[in-house]
Design an enzyme around this catalytic site. Sequence first.
Site, PDB file in Angstrom:
ATOM      1  N   SER A 140      29.143   1.245 -49.353  1.00 15.33           N
ATOM      2  CA  SER A 140      28.673   2.169 -48.651  1.00 15.33           C
ATOM      3  C   SER A 140      27.502   1.951 -47.329  1.00 15.33           C
ATOM      4  CB  SER A 140      27.701   3.364 -49.485  1.00 15.33           C
ATOM      5  OG  SER A 140      26.928   4.098 -48.809  1.00 15.33           O
ATOM      6  N   HIS A 160      24.362   5.907 -59.384  1.00 13.60           N
ATOM      7  CA  HIS A 160      23.442   6.795 -59.722  1.00 13.60           C
ATOM      8  C   HIS A 160      22.332   6.155 -60.279  1.00 13.60           C
ATOM      9  CE1 HIS A 160      26.978   9.367 -59.536  1.00 13.60           C
ATOM     10  NE2 HIS A 160      25.973  10.635 -59.835  1.00 13.60           N
TER      11      HIS A 160
END
Length: 231
Positions: A140, A160
Amino acid sequence: MSNATGPSDLPADPRPGTPPSMPADLLQAAHRAKGFMPRAEGIALFETAAEYGSRGPICEIGTYCGKSAVYLGAGARLSGSVVLTVDHHRGSEEIQPGWAHHDPTLVDPRFGKMDSLPTFRCTIAAAGLEEEVIAIVGRSERVAGLWNTPLGMLFIDGGHSEEPVTKDYEGWAPHVVPGGALAFHDVYPDPADGGQAPYRVHQRALASGAFKEVRREGSLRVLERIGPGIG
């Protein structure tokens, strides 16, 4: 992953009219797909994509096997938009061997590494959404460094832990257009329900003054961009 829903102190949903219904075949395709998106949260994701997709492309951070991409793709089809879904497909921390959400069928024996890309491709092909959903394979933060297209909607659901959620927010949220949507998954105010990194970044986005919260469904939070800067 817990699906607990905390009490909402939000005002009544100001959006006019009745939300569109997700086509039954796509709803069934989402139900069959591997993933961690509860049905009610997925339908909320579809409705958000249908509403905000007309304002620009939809970007998803964290593809996994494509379950949430089916919901987003269904919304993109309705709004005339497209979904770019970004993932290296080697698996986030919580789905590696030894962790509770590990799926050994996704390990590529040739390399001894997770590889969810083939399953994702089957999911999207079976749903008939190959024109609406485009995979970007890479980390990302690397892709974000090259990105310059304004986004009508951003959905953050990658790693996360603190570092990946923070990098996803800092790298991608500036591209959300005014009036566009920023959605977070796995937001748990109570630590007993789940990890706290998405919750803290969600709170940071609200504190920046650039976003206001417009919807909650389970652990899904939808924010709308109302100002400059992300804080």
